[in-house]
Enzyme design. Sequence first.
Site, PDB file in Angstrom:
ATOM      1  N   HIS A  90       0.666  -1.342   0.134  1.00 38.32           N
ATOM      2  CA  HIS A  90       0.593   0.121   0.206  1.00 38.32           C
ATOM      3  C   HIS A  90       1.294   1.285  -0.167  1.00 38.32           C
ATOM      4  O   HIS A  90       0.257   2.150   0.568  1.00 38.32           O
ATOM      5  CB  HIS A  90      -1.004   0.133   0.996  1.00 38.32           C
ATOM      6  N   ASP A 153      -6.577   4.445   9.807  1.00 40.03           N
ATOM      7  CA  ASP A 153      -7.843   5.194   9.475  1.00 40.03           C
ATOM      8  C   ASP A 153      -8.219   3.854   8.524  1.00 40.03           C
ATOM      9  O   ASP A 153      -9.634   3.187   8.695  1.00 40.03           O
ATOM     10  CB  ASP A 153      -8.545   5.949   8.485  1.00 40.03           C
ATOM     11  N   GLU A 266     -10.503  13.847  14.258  1.00 37.65           N
ATOM     12  CA  GLU A 266      -9.821  13.971  13.383  1.00 37.65           C
ATOM     13  C   GLU A 266     -10.066  15.196  12.570  1.00 37.65           C
ATOM     14  O   GLU A 266     -11.185  15.796  13.060  1.00 37.65           O
ATOM     15  CB  GLU A 266     -10.323  12.950  12.535  1.00 37.65           C
TER      16      GLU A 266
HETATM   17  P1  FAD Z   1       4.108  -1.949   2.026  1.00 40.79           P
HETATM   18  O1  FAD Z   1       3.361  -0.724   1.372  1.00 40.79           O
HETATM   19  O2  FAD Z   1       4.498  -3.290   2.059  1.00 40.79           O
HETATM   20  O3  FAD Z   1       5.412  -1.358   2.971  1.00 40.79           O
HETATM   21  C1  FAD Z   1       5.725  -0.168   3.350  1.00 40.79           C
HETATM   22  C2  FAD Z   1       7.925  -0.736   3.217  1.00 40.79           C
HETATM   23  O4  FAD Z   1       7.789  -0.876   4.858  1.00 40.79           O
HETATM   24  C3  FAD Z   1       8.362  -1.026   2.944  1.00 40.79           C
HETATM   25  O5  FAD Z   1       9.886  -0.286   2.283  1.00 40.79           O
HETATM   26  C4  FAD Z   1       8.933  -2.426   2.987  1.00 40.79           C
HETATM   27  O6  FAD Z   1       9.539  -2.671   2.832  1.00 40.79           O
HETATM   28  C5  FAD Z   1       8.768  -1.660   4.717  1.00 40.79           C
HETATM   29  N1  FAD Z   1       7.935  -3.294   5.433  1.00 40.79           N
HETATM   30  C6  FAD Z   1       6.803  -3.276   5.109  1.00 40.79           C
HETATM   31  N2  FAD Z   1       6.441  -4.926   5.381  1.00 40.79           N
HETATM   32  C7  FAD Z   1       7.716  -5.203   6.759  1.00 40.79           C
HETATM   33  C8  FAD Z   1       8.151  -5.419   7.361  1.00 40.79           C
HETATM   34  N3  FAD Z   1       7.362  -6.362   8.040  1.00 40.79           N
HETATM   35  N4  FAD Z   1       8.663  -4.674   7.835  1.00 40.79           N
HETATM   36  C9  FAD Z   1       9.747  -3.884   7.731  1.00 40.79           C
HETATM   37  N5  FAD Z   1       9.546  -3.487   6.636  1.00 40.79           N
HETATM   38  C10 FAD Z   1       8.595  -3.904   6.374  1.00 40.79           C
HETATM   39  N6  FAD Z   1      -0.917   5.043   6.599  1.00 40.79           N
HETATM   40  C11 FAD Z   1      -1.395   5.802   8.403  1.00 40.79           C
HETATM   41  O7  FAD Z   1      -0.485   6.666   9.391  1.00 40.79           O
HETATM   42  N7  FAD Z   1      -2.287   6.067   8.368  1.00 40.79           N
HETATM   43  C12 FAD Z   1      -3.969   5.893   7.598  1.00 40.79           C
HETATM   44  O8  FAD Z   1      -4.457   6.075   8.205  1.00 40.79           O
HETATM   45  C13 FAD Z   1      -3.353   5.233   6.308  1.00 40.79           C
HETATM   46  N8  FAD Z   1      -4.463   4.793   5.518  1.00 40.79           N
HETATM   47  C14 FAD Z   1      -4.152   4.289   4.163  1.00 40.79           C
HETATM   48  C15 FAD Z   1      -4.895   4.605   3.216  1.00 40.79           C
HETATM   49  C16 FAD Z   1      -4.419   3.669   2.725  1.00 40.79           C
HETATM   50  C17 FAD Z   1      -5.839   3.269   1.394  1.00 40.79           C
HETATM   51  C18 FAD Z   1      -3.156   3.559   1.784  1.00 40.79           C
HETATM   52  C19 FAD Z   1      -3.525   2.897   0.927  1.00 40.79           C
HETATM   53  C20 FAD Z   1      -2.392   3.563   3.179  1.00 40.79           C
HETATM   54  C21 FAD Z   1      -2.456   4.017   3.895  1.00 40.79           C
HETATM   55  N9  FAD Z   1      -1.614   4.511   5.105  1.00 40.79           N
HETATM   56  C22 FAD Z   1      -2.281   5.430   6.078  1.00 40.79           C
HETATM   57  C23 FAD Z   1      -0.233   4.068   4.270  1.00 40.79           C
HETATM   58  C24 FAD Z   1       0.623   3.165   5.531  1.00 40.79           C
HETATM   59  O9  FAD Z   1       0.531   2.558   6.154  1.00 40.79           O
HETATM   60  C25 FAD Z   1       1.911   2.753   4.371  1.00 40.79           C
HETATM   61  O10 FAD Z   1       1.688   2.661   3.546  1.00 40.79           O
HETATM   62  C26 FAD Z   1       2.314   1.261   4.848  1.00 40.79           C
HETATM   63  O11 FAD Z   1       3.507   1.825   3.806  1.00 40.79           O
HETATM   64  C27 FAD Z   1       2.156   0.277   5.136  1.00 40.79           C
HETATM   65  O12 FAD Z   1       1.328  -0.753   4.360  1.00 40.79           O
HETATM   66  P2  FAD Z   1       1.763  -1.910   3.848  1.00 40.79           P
HETATM   67  O13 FAD Z   1       1.843  -3.452   4.873  1.00 40.79           O
HETATM   68  O14 FAD Z   1       1.157  -1.868   2.612  1.00 40.79           O
HETATM   69  O15 FAD Z   1       3.339  -2.059   3.456  1.00 40.79           O
END
Ligand code: FAD
Length: 519
Positions: A90, A153, A266
Amino acid sequence: MIAYLGRIVHDNDAESKLDDDVSSISKSLDLQGSIENGDVSSLASKDFGGLYSVKPLFLIKPSGAEDISRVVKLASRTSNLTVAARGNGHSINGQAMAEGGLVIDMRSTEKNHFEFLPINGSHYIDVSGGALWEDVLTRCVSRYGYAPRSWTDYLSLTVGGTLSNAGVSGQAFRYGPQTSNVTELEVVTGKGEITVCSETLNSELFFGVLGGLGQFGVITRARIKLQQAPDMVRWIRVVYSEFEEFTRDAEFLVTQKEGESFDYVEGFVFCNNDDPFNGWPSVPLDSGHEFNPTHISQTAGSILYCLEVAFHYRNSDHPTVDTAVNGLLGRLRFVEGLKSQVDVSYTKFLLRVNRAEEQVKANGPGDGPHPWLNLFVSKSDVVNFDRTVFKTMLKDGVGGPMLIYPLLRSKWDDRTSVVLPEGEIFYIVALLRFVPNGPSVEKLVAQNREIVNWCIKVGLDFKLYLPHYQSKGDWERHFGNRWSRFVERKASFDPMAILAPGQNIFRRDPSNIIISREF
Ligand code: FAD
C-alpha cells in the site's frame, strides 16, 4: 550456489531458464515457504500508488523468520542482490519494490503469531509482521474483548508496514502513533540475524526499526498494547467556515485529559460547493442526512472544514452518553445546524474506510493511480499552509479526502526513526487523490512537488510522512540532525544496504560500503 545465483542476476532475461532456476534455488535455500519468478505483472512489481513498476528477480513467500533469515543471508553472499519486505503493497512510490532483487511477501507469514498476553495487569497481543490490522482487530475483539489502542484509518495494511512508518489515526493524539504502542519486536536484520528487541533489550534496533522505513530489519513479530474494546462509538461530524475556529476546537480537544474529551479526533477540508467527491456531499455520515448549505454564511470562502470526532461507550453506559457528548459539543464553535451523527459498533467504526473502499470498488471505474501526498506541518505554520495550499493551490479539491488534524509530539518517542516538525502541536495533512477522470497523473504528481517545493522555499517547519525523495541531499534535509543516527543504524544493522531498496535512501555497493543514493 552463489555463483549460480550470480549468473541468474546477470542473465535474468533468459525467461525460459527461470522455472528451473526457481526450483533449484528453493531447494538450495531449503525454504519452508515457496518462491515464484519475479514477473512484471506479479504483485511484487505493483503498489497502491500505481506510479512505479519494477521487475524483481524472485517473489518469496516465506513461512517465517527462519526463511527470511536464509533469504537475507543468501543476498549478503552475492555482490548485488537486495531484499524488500512487502506488506500489503500500500505504498505510493514503490517503497516495497526491489528491482532485480528478492521481494518477500510478508502476508504469507500472517498466521504465525497470535497470542494474547496478560502481563502484570496489562494486556498485549503478539502478532505477525505480515498480519493485516483488520484481522488483528476482528480476532482480538471477538476472542478477547480487547483491541489495540492506536490505529490507521484504513486497516488492510500490515503490522510491519505501518510500524516501519508510524501508523497514524484519530487516536494518536492520546496514545501516540502505532510505533508508540509496541513493547517488543522480533526482527530479521540486514545481516540475517533473528533478534528480539525492546526498550531494554537491543534497544537501538528496536527504536531504529520503528519508523525505520524498512532499512534496518524485517519485522516478523510485534507485541502490541491493548485496551478493553468499547461496544459502541458515537461518530460525529461538525462543520466550520473559518480555519482558526476549526483549529482552535481541534487543538482544545486533543489537549484535554483522557475522560474529558472525545476518543478520536480528526478533520478534513472540503469545497464549499455540491461536487460529489470534494464538496458538501462528502460530509454527511448517513445517506439519510442532508448537508444544508443555507447554514453557511454568505461571507464563507470556497473552502470549508469538518471536524470528525468519536466517543467510545459500553452498552451499559448508554443513558449517560448524550450528556457527555453534548457537554463536549457545547464547548465547540461549529456552524449551527451542520452536524451529522451516527451510533455504530466499535469494529464497524474502525472498518469505516475499508467499507468505503468496497463501495468505491463496486461502483467505480477500477484501480487508477493514487498520487497521494502526506505531510506533518507544525502548528506555527499551519495557517500559512491553509492559506497557500488549501485556499489557493487546492481550492477545487483533490478528488478525494484532504485530511488535516492535530497531533502531539510528546506522544511520539524521539528514539524511534520517525522525524517530526518542531513544537508540541503539529498537523498531519493527507491529500488522498482518488478520482481517475480529472487532470493527468503527471499534473497531480507535479502539483504534489509544487506543494513540497513551496514548503521548502518558504522555510515551513514540516516533514513528509511516508517520505519519498530523489536525492541524497533531500534525505539529509528530511532527517536533519537525525541523519547521522540513521546512517549509523544502517551501518550497524544492514551494513551491506540489502534491505528496502525501494525507499531510495541507500544503495547496495559491491564494495560493501553503504552509501547514500545519488540520482
Ligand atoms: P508496504 O507498502 O508493503 O511496505 C511499506 C514499507 O515498509 C516498504 O519499505 C517495505 O519494504 C517495508 N515493510 C513492509 N513490511 C515490513 C516488515 N514486516 N518489516 C520491515 N519493513 C517492512 N498510514 C497511516 O499512518 N494512517 C492511515 O490512516 C493510513 N491510511 C492508508 C489508507 C490507504 C488506502 C493506503 C493505501 C495507505 C494508508 N496509509 C496510512 C499508509 C500506510 O501506512 C503505508 O502505505 C504503509 O506502507 C503500510 O502499507 P503496507 O503494509 O502495505 O506496507
